[in-house]
Design an enzyme around this catalytic site. Structure first.
Site, short mmCIF file in Angstrom:
data_model
loop_
_atom_site.label_atom_id
_atom_site.label_comp_id
_atom_site.label_asym_id
_atom_site.label_seq_id
_atom_site.Cartn_x
_atom_site.Cartn_y
_atom_site.Cartn_z
N ARG A 271 3.76 -29.05 -7.04
CA ARG A 271 3.44 -29.46 -8.13
C ARG A 271 2.13 -30.09 -8.43
O ARG A 271 1.92 -31.08 -9.19
CB ARG A 271 4.46 -30.55 -8.49
CG ARG A 271 5.82 -29.71 -8.37
CD ARG A 271 6.96 -30.75 -8.18
NE ARG A 271 6.95 -31.52 -7.07
CZ ARG A 271 7.95 -32.23 -6.47
NH1 ARG A 271 9.05 -32.54 -7.31
NH2 ARG A 271 7.84 -33.05 -5.58
N THR B 150 -9.90 -5.43 1.45
CA THR B 150 -10.84 -5.75 2.44
C THR B 150 -11.34 -4.73 3.11
O THR B 150 -12.45 -5.02 4.26
CB THR B 150 -9.82 -6.60 3.39
OG1 THR B 150 -8.83 -5.66 3.85
CG2 THR B 150 -9.10 -7.88 2.85
N ARG C 272 -10.46 -3.12 5.63
CA ARG C 272 -10.02 -3.12 7.07
C ARG C 272 -8.97 -1.75 7.45
O ARG C 272 -8.30 -1.49 6.41
CB ARG C 272 -8.77 -4.44 7.27
CG ARG C 272 -9.49 -5.59 7.19
CD ARG C 272 -8.52 -6.72 7.57
NE ARG C 272 -7.58 -7.09 6.39
CZ ARG C 272 -6.93 -7.87 6.37
NH1 ARG C 272 -6.55 -8.78 7.37
NH2 ARG C 272 -6.02 -8.09 5.23
N GLY D 76 -4.64 -4.36 -4.20
CA GLY D 76 -5.36 -3.53 -4.73
C GLY D 76 -4.90 -2.24 -5.05
O GLY D 76 -4.32 -1.73 -4.39
N HIS D 77 -4.50 -2.05 -6.46
CA HIS D 77 -3.67 -0.94 -6.76
C HIS D 77 -4.87 0.10 -7.10
O HIS D 77 -5.57 -0.03 -8.18
CB HIS D 77 -2.81 -1.42 -7.92
CG HIS D 77 -1.71 -2.31 -7.41
ND1 HIS D 77 -0.68 -2.80 -8.25
CD2 HIS D 77 -1.40 -2.68 -6.12
CE1 HIS D 77 0.03 -3.42 -7.56
NE2 HIS D 77 -0.28 -3.20 -6.30
N SER E 19 5.30 12.14 -4.19
CA SER E 19 4.04 12.09 -4.61
C SER E 19 3.10 12.94 -3.54
O SER E 19 3.20 12.54 -2.28
CB SER E 19 3.11 10.94 -4.84
OG SER E 19 2.02 10.77 -4.48
N GLN F 192 2.20 -6.10 -3.15
CA GLN F 192 2.40 -5.98 -1.50
C GLN F 192 3.73 -5.27 -1.41
O GLN F 192 3.83 -4.36 -2.15
CB GLN F 192 2.63 -7.58 -1.26
CG GLN F 192 1.40 -8.39 -1.39
CD GLN F 192 0.86 -8.94 -2.62
OE1 GLN F 192 1.63 -9.36 -3.45
NE2 GLN F 192 -0.41 -8.62 -2.78
N ASP G 67 0.88 -1.15 -0.09
CA ASP G 67 -0.03 0.01 -0.10
C ASP G 67 0.98 1.23 0.22
O ASP G 67 0.58 2.07 0.60
CB ASP G 67 -0.95 0.11 1.32
CG ASP G 67 -1.82 -1.42 1.21
OD1 ASP G 67 -2.31 -1.69 0.29
OD2 ASP G 67 -1.99 -2.18 2.38
N GLY H 176 1.41 2.74 -2.62
CA GLY H 176 1.08 3.74 -3.93
C GLY H 176 1.63 3.25 -5.14
O GLY H 176 1.83 3.99 -5.85
N LYS H 177 2.11 2.18 -5.32
CA LYS H 177 2.46 1.68 -6.44
C LYS H 177 1.72 1.80 -7.73
O LYS H 177 2.39 2.24 -8.86
CB LYS H 177 2.84 0.07 -6.30
CG LYS H 177 3.78 -0.41 -5.17
CD LYS H 177 3.83 -1.94 -4.84
CE LYS H 177 2.81 -2.57 -4.45
NZ LYS H 177 2.52 -1.93 -2.87
N GLY H 178 0.50 1.69 -7.70
CA GLY H 178 -0.44 1.65 -8.85
C GLY H 178 -0.47 2.70 -9.39
O GLY H 178 -0.18 3.03 -10.43
N LYS H 179 -0.73 3.86 -8.35
CA LYS H 179 -0.71 5.36 -8.89
C LYS H 179 0.70 5.83 -9.73
O LYS H 179 0.87 6.28 -10.69
CB LYS H 179 -0.94 6.19 -7.67
CG LYS H 179 -0.78 7.56 -8.05
CD LYS H 179 -0.01 8.39 -7.03
CE LYS H 179 0.13 9.93 -7.65
NZ LYS H 179 -0.28 10.70 -6.44
N ASN I 36 -4.78 -10.24 -4.05
CA ASN I 36 -4.70 -9.82 -2.77
C ASN I 36 -4.15 -8.44 -2.66
O ASN I 36 -4.33 -7.64 -1.93
CB ASN I 36 -3.61 -10.63 -1.95
CG ASN I 36 -2.34 -10.97 -2.59
OD1 ASN I 36 -2.22 -10.81 -4.00
ND2 ASN I 36 -1.28 -11.49 -1.89
P1 IMP Z 1 -2.50 -12.90 1.86
O1 IMP Z 1 -1.26 -12.59 0.85
O2 IMP Z 1 -3.63 -12.42 1.35
O3 IMP Z 1 -2.43 -14.33 2.18
O4 IMP Z 1 -2.27 -12.01 3.08
C1 IMP Z 1 -0.82 -12.13 3.92
C2 IMP Z 1 -0.61 -10.85 4.58
O5 IMP Z 1 -0.18 -10.04 3.53
C3 IMP Z 1 -1.62 -10.24 5.24
O6 IMP Z 1 -1.32 -9.70 6.43
C4 IMP Z 1 -2.27 -9.22 4.29
O7 IMP Z 1 -3.04 -8.24 4.89
C5 IMP Z 1 -1.27 -8.87 3.66
N1 IMP Z 1 -1.20 -8.43 2.29
C6 IMP Z 1 -1.46 -9.10 1.15
N2 IMP Z 1 -1.52 -8.29 0.18
C7 IMP Z 1 -1.50 -7.18 0.57
C8 IMP Z 1 -1.51 -5.97 -0.14
O8 IMP Z 1 -1.70 -5.90 -1.35
N3 IMP Z 1 -1.33 -4.74 0.53
C9 IMP Z 1 -1.04 -4.80 1.86
N4 IMP Z 1 -1.02 -5.84 2.60
C10 IMP Z 1 -1.29 -7.03 1.94
MG MG Z 2 -2.87 -2.14 -1.58
#
Ligand code: IMP
Ligand code: MG
Length: 430
Positions: free
Chosen positions: A144, A308, A310, A41-42, A419, A231, A14, A16-19, A39
């Site tokens: 595998r 999420t 959160r 979200g950009h 940015s 990530q 998070d 700010g990669k997407g931007k 997982n």
């Molecule tokens: P998972 O990759 O969904 O299994 O999550 C594993 C851990 O990485 C958790 O603590 C997530 O909140 C965190 N996580 C996964 N993807 C992201 C992301 O894109 N941004 C921030 N945290 C992430």
């Molecule tokens: Mg994100």
């Protein structure tokens, strides 16, 4: 022969990669994702519209640029389908400029079930997974037993699918998981499976390729390629705060295995950090703030998960973690995002070292999760000024420039851009 430039997050995601990818895209011909999956979200904002991308590279809004989903990425067919529909609703037609590796692995609905089952079985030791099936799908890849995008073109796909699904159902039973009560987006497993199967048609309508050949041909042809990380480095499967990590190689090394390019083909490595720090989910976070300041970072910075929803944990910038990430990635250029969140702060702090058992430590300890870490904090006066009208890096308030200079000094890497708002026009290059 041109090189692959890399852009990745240096913290816990998070940043700010997407931007930033969206802003850098005009300089490149090809944008490629090399790891992770939905997982991520950009978030991109321009012309007053906000877009969230999950699996698709952030170059997709530029119709003349090619976008590649590499072999290291995981694809969840139904989420991918939603992502494509959302783009089409906004008038973006990605069929011609999105290529997908046949070797990218698939996330099955039952991978998502197993993610939930694993987290439930962990109880208090939960990782805080986004529950998109990332861990279980990479587990099958390494074991595998996984299914890949190319498999959906084969006549016996359904047979292979059913076999893997059966194994997953057995594992869920062993974990005493209540399959009947499990829901994805309010749907039972059977209902969601139908949606997922229907979505495979969307996936089949794209160019499914051997992306390693494609990318290397691009490089030989002098095309400029940008690898977009997801990530962050501190969530890396090997070097992150294990086991509170994601299941892929989020660092520069992941570009080689996730796209099929040799290390000698890596060019610039651009690392992104926020001017402060956030983390979603469980795990160590030495500079976390539990007070009003932390709450303010969260509120002003809109620190809520794009996937999420959160609230993100917030704290001061963590230099030991940042130095570690610069070392692992070979960062050549730093990009700092979101200093504007701290515009009205009187005081801003930097964690320069960790204190563990009264000793100063500048390495990330193996016992990261177990030991009590006290951050040694250095204080900086805030700039107390709105940044929205600044157009040039060098004109930024002196207190902000001093703060940025300290980050450069501490990491030994030059800052190439900062940015100062969510909009793509507010990235100030040096
Ligand atoms: P998972 O990759 O969904 O299994 O999550 C594993 C851990 O990485 C958790 O603590 C997530 O909140 C965190 N996580 C996964 N993807 C992201 C992301 O894109 N941004 C921030 N945290 C992430
Ligand atoms: Mg994100």
């Amino acid at each position: 022969m041109s090189k692959v430039d890399v852009l990745l997050g240096l913290q816990w995601g998070d940043e700010g990669k997407g931007k930033i990818v969206d802003v850098l895209t005009p300089k490149y011909d090809v944008i490629a994702r090399f790891q992770g999956g939905p997982n991520a979200g950009h978030t991109l904002e321009f012309n007053g519209i906000k877009h969230v991308l999950r699996t698709i590279p952030s170059g997709i809004f530029h119709p003349e640029k090619l976008n590649v989903i590499g072999n290291g990425v995981l694809i969840e067919a139904a989420i991918f389908n939603d992502e494509i529909s959302a783009l089409r609703e906004k008038g973006v037609e990605p069929t011609e400029n999105l290529y997908i590796s046949k070797k990218a692995h698939l996330i099955l609905p039952t991978h998502r079930m197993l993610d939930a089952a694993n987290e439930q079985a962990k109880g208090n030791a939960k990782i805080g997974s986004t529950l998109k099936g990332i861990g279980p799908a990479y587990t099958d890849k390494i074991a595998r037993t996984g299914l890949r995008v190319g498999d959906i073109l084969e006549f016996d796909f359904r047979e292979k699918y059913e076999l893997l699904k059966m194994q997953h159902m057995q594992t869920a039973k062993t974990l005493q998981f209540d399959i009947k009560k499990f829901r994805i987006d309010g749907m039972t497993l059977d209902q969601y499976e139908k949606r997922w199967m229907d979505s495979l048609d969307t996936l089949r309508s794209f160019k499914l390729i051997n992306s390693e050949y494609f990318i290397n041909r691009c490089l030989r042809g002098g095309k400029r390629v940008l690898a977009e990380g997801a990530q962050g480095s501190m969530l890396d499967i090997d070097f992150g705060s294990y086991p509170f990590v994601t299941s892929s190689s989020t660092i520069t090394a992941g570009v080689c295995s996730g796209l099929g390019v040799p290390p000698s083909a890596i060019g610039k490595v651009m690392g992104i950090t926020k001017a402060y720090c956030t983390r979603v989910g469980s795990g160590p976070f030495p500079t976390e703030l539990f007070d009003e300041t932390g709450k303010k970072l969260c509120d002003v910075g809109h620190e809520f998960g794009a996937v999420t929803g959160r609230p993100r944990r917030c704290g001061w910038i963590d230099i030991p973690a940042l130095r570690y990430a610069c070392m692992l990635n070979g960062v050549t250029h730093l990009i700092v995002t979101k200093p504007d969140v701290m515009n009205d702060f009187d005081e801003i702090k930097i964690c320069t070292d960790y204190i563990i058992d009264d000793k100063e430590v500048d390495e990330i300890p193996f016992e990261y999760n177990e030991v009590e870490i006290k951050p040694r904090l250095q204080s900086f006066p805030g700039w107390k000024q709105d940044l929205s009208d600044f157009k040039k890096f060098k004109d930024l308030p002196l207190n902000l420039l001093n703060y940025l200079a300290e980050i450069e000094f501490q990491t030994g890497v030059k800052i190439m851009a900062v940015s100062i708002s969510p909009d793509r026009k507010d990235v100030l290059f040096r």
